[in-house]
Design a protein around this motif. Sequence first.
Motif, PDB file in Angstrom:
ATOM      1  N   VAL A 127      -4.169 -17.278  18.733  1.00  0.00           N
ATOM      2  CA  VAL A 127      -4.016 -17.411  20.177  1.00  0.00           C
ATOM      3  C   VAL A 127      -5.351 -17.748  20.834  1.00  0.00           C
ATOM      4  O   VAL A 127      -5.407 -18.487  21.819  1.00  0.00           O
ATOM      5  CB  VAL A 127      -3.440 -16.104  20.775  1.00  0.00           C
ATOM      6  N   ALA A 128      -6.423 -17.213  20.274  1.00  0.00           N
ATOM      7  CA  ALA A 128      -7.765 -17.484  20.807  1.00  0.00           C
ATOM      8  C   ALA A 128      -8.784 -17.151  19.727  1.00  0.00           C
ATOM      9  O   ALA A 128      -8.520 -16.348  18.826  1.00  0.00           O
ATOM     10  CB  ALA A 128      -8.039 -16.660  22.061  1.00  0.00           C
ATOM     11  N   ARG A 129      -9.963 -17.761  19.854  1.00  0.00           N
ATOM     12  CA  ARG A 129     -11.000 -17.548  18.844  1.00  0.00           C
ATOM     13  C   ARG A 129     -12.375 -17.806  19.448  1.00  0.00           C
ATOM     14  O   ARG A 129     -12.565 -18.739  20.227  1.00  0.00           O
ATOM     15  CB  ARG A 129     -10.771 -18.481  17.659  1.00  0.00           C
ATOM     16  N   SER A 130     -13.325 -16.937  19.099  1.00  0.00           N
ATOM     17  CA  SER A 130     -14.722 -17.139  19.473  1.00  0.00           C
ATOM     18  C   SER A 130     -15.514 -17.196  18.173  1.00  0.00           C
ATOM     19  O   SER A 130     -15.516 -16.227  17.405  1.00  0.00           O
ATOM     20  CB  SER A 130     -15.231 -15.994  20.353  1.00  0.00           C
ATOM     21  N   LYS A 131     -16.159 -18.302  17.895  1.00  0.00           N
ATOM     22  CA  LYS A 131     -16.766 -18.516  16.585  1.00  0.00           C
ATOM     23  C   LYS A 131     -18.030 -17.715  16.359  1.00  0.00           C
ATOM     24  O   LYS A 131     -18.480 -17.579  15.221  1.00  0.00           O
ATOM     25  CB  LYS A 131     -17.042 -20.002  16.382  1.00  0.00           C
ATOM     26  N   GLY A 132     -18.616 -17.181  17.405  1.00  0.00           N
ATOM     27  CA  GLY A 132     -19.817 -16.377  17.214  1.00  0.00           C
ATOM     28  C   GLY A 132     -20.951 -17.207  16.663  1.00  0.00           C
ATOM     29  O   GLY A 132     -21.363 -18.201  17.240  1.00  0.00           O
ATOM     30  N   GLY A 133     -21.440 -16.807  15.484  1.00  0.00           N
ATOM     31  CA  GLY A 133     -22.572 -17.506  14.871  1.00  0.00           C
ATOM     32  C   GLY A 133     -22.127 -18.653  13.994  1.00  0.00           C
ATOM     33  O   GLY A 133     -21.454 -19.590  14.420  1.00  0.00           O
ATOM     34  N   ASP A 134     -22.456 -18.575  12.704  1.00  0.00           N
ATOM     35  CA  ASP A 134     -22.157 -19.651  11.774  1.00  0.00           C
ATOM     36  C   ASP A 134     -20.667 -19.721  11.466  1.00  0.00           C
ATOM     37  O   ASP A 134     -19.945 -18.734  11.520  1.00  0.00           O
ATOM     38  CB  ASP A 134     -22.929 -19.451  10.462  1.00  0.00           C
ATOM     39  N   ARG A 135     -20.220 -20.904  11.087  1.00  0.00           N
ATOM     40  CA  ARG A 135     -18.854 -21.064  10.603  1.00  0.00           C
ATOM     41  C   ARG A 135     -18.713 -20.312   9.286  1.00  0.00           C
ATOM     42  O   ARG A 135     -19.555 -20.449   8.384  1.00  0.00           O
ATOM     43  CB  ARG A 135     -18.564 -22.552  10.400  1.00  0.00           C
ATOM     44  N   ILE A 136     -17.638 -19.528   9.146  1.00  0.00           N
ATOM     45  CA  ILE A 136     -17.528 -18.671   7.964  1.00  0.00           C
ATOM     46  C   ILE A 136     -16.418 -19.093   7.011  1.00  0.00           C
ATOM     47  O   ILE A 136     -16.400 -18.659   5.857  1.00  0.00           O
ATOM     48  CB  ILE A 136     -17.294 -17.199   8.364  1.00  0.00           C
ATOM     49  N   MET A 137     -15.472 -19.926   7.464  1.00  0.00           N
ATOM     50  CA  MET A 137     -14.379 -20.332   6.595  1.00  0.00           C
ATOM     51  C   MET A 137     -14.504 -21.801   6.216  1.00  0.00           C
ATOM     52  O   MET A 137     -15.126 -22.597   6.930  1.00  0.00           O
ATOM     53  CB  MET A 137     -13.021 -20.098   7.268  1.00  0.00           C
ATOM     54  N   SER A 138     -13.896 -22.170   5.096  1.00  0.00           N
ATOM     55  CA  SER A 138     -13.933 -23.558   4.653  1.00  0.00           C
ATOM     56  C   SER A 138     -13.077 -24.445   5.550  1.00  0.00           C
ATOM     57  O   SER A 138     -13.286 -25.656   5.615  1.00  0.00           O
ATOM     58  CB  SER A 138     -13.448 -23.668   3.204  1.00  0.00           C
ATOM     59  N   ILE A 139     -12.078 -23.843   6.219  1.00  0.00           N
ATOM     60  CA  ILE A 139     -11.274 -24.593   7.180  1.00  0.00           C
ATOM     61  C   ILE A 139     -11.665 -24.167   8.586  1.00  0.00           C
ATOM     62  O   ILE A 139     -12.078 -23.035   8.807  1.00  0.00           O
ATOM     63  CB  ILE A 139      -9.766 -24.371   6.960  1.00  0.00           C
ATOM     64  N   ASP A 140     -11.518 -25.082   9.526  1.00  0.00           N
ATOM     65  CA  ASP A 140     -11.906 -24.798  10.905  1.00  0.00           C
ATOM     66  C   ASP A 140     -10.676 -24.320  11.667  1.00  0.00           C
ATOM     67  O   ASP A 140      -9.714 -25.056  11.837  1.00  0.00           O
ATOM     68  CB  ASP A 140     -12.472 -26.065  11.549  1.00  0.00           C
ATOM     69  N   LEU A 141     -10.705 -23.073  12.092  1.00  0.00           N
ATOM     70  CA  LEU A 141      -9.571 -22.478  12.787  1.00  0.00           C
ATOM     71  C   LEU A 141      -9.737 -22.604  14.293  1.00  0.00           C
ATOM     72  O   LEU A 141     -10.847 -22.505  14.817  1.00  0.00           O
ATOM     73  CB  LEU A 141      -9.436 -21.003  12.415  1.00  0.00           C
TER      74      LEU A 141
END
Length: 265
Positions: A127-141
């Motif tokens: 529903v919502a997402r704040s990425k914070g610092g570095d990208r952590i997953m191999s896919i971009d959510l």
Amino acid sequence: MLDRRAADAGAHAGDPDFMTSLARGLAVLMAFDDQQRALTCAQLSHRTGLSRAAVRRCLHTLAVLGFAGCEDGKHFKLTPKVLALGHAYLSSSPLVALAPGVLDKLAARTGESCSVATLEGREIAYVARSKGGDRIMSIDLGLGSRLPAYCTSMGRVLLAALPPERLDAYLAEGEFVRRTSRTLATADKLREEIALVGAQGYAVNDQELEVGLRSIAVPVRDRRGQVAAALNIGTLTSRRSVAELETRLLPLLREAADEFGRMLV
């Protein structure tokens, strides 16, 4: 990938008000994702479990209505017009409207990625997402992204809130694929873990979805005490231990969930 049973209209054959053609069209529409934005009729047939003839008719209808297009005669893509389908939800849902402020605040306090999701069938929908610092997953959510519920921390929080009969059905009907060597992939193991999550009020996922990724999630309860969504913090194994998730981040996560829940009617 879309669960093929979502496209199996035969399961609703006894419902006189069920529109099989609409269900098939929606199944085709939802089969597109950010990994493959252009799909052939054969690929969509495989993804949905529908015949090629049925997929072809759905694609033709979607193209005539302006929701899909095909430039090379083979590969179909969705058009920006599909955004109109979600506009009513995005503009009216308090979860969508209120979540960004809560997530941004939590991400600033923790330096980690934070997300809110709901349960949609056998998957969680972001529903919502704040990425914070570095990208952590191999896919971009992002907004609308989906992941399997059984191997995600938010999914297990939401599954723990289901009535017993719905959880029983979920565990009985599912195919649980091992995403990593740590993934719990049997109904018995998942039932035990979901019971633990319900008892302790939070879920920790330690590299079950993706190697190198850890997350912790809690339920978001509205003013009636009903679980409206799940809230999580995701991080890298190199950055946070499980113990640190539980001792340092869990109190902040619960505080944010309480704040969020008080905003929901």
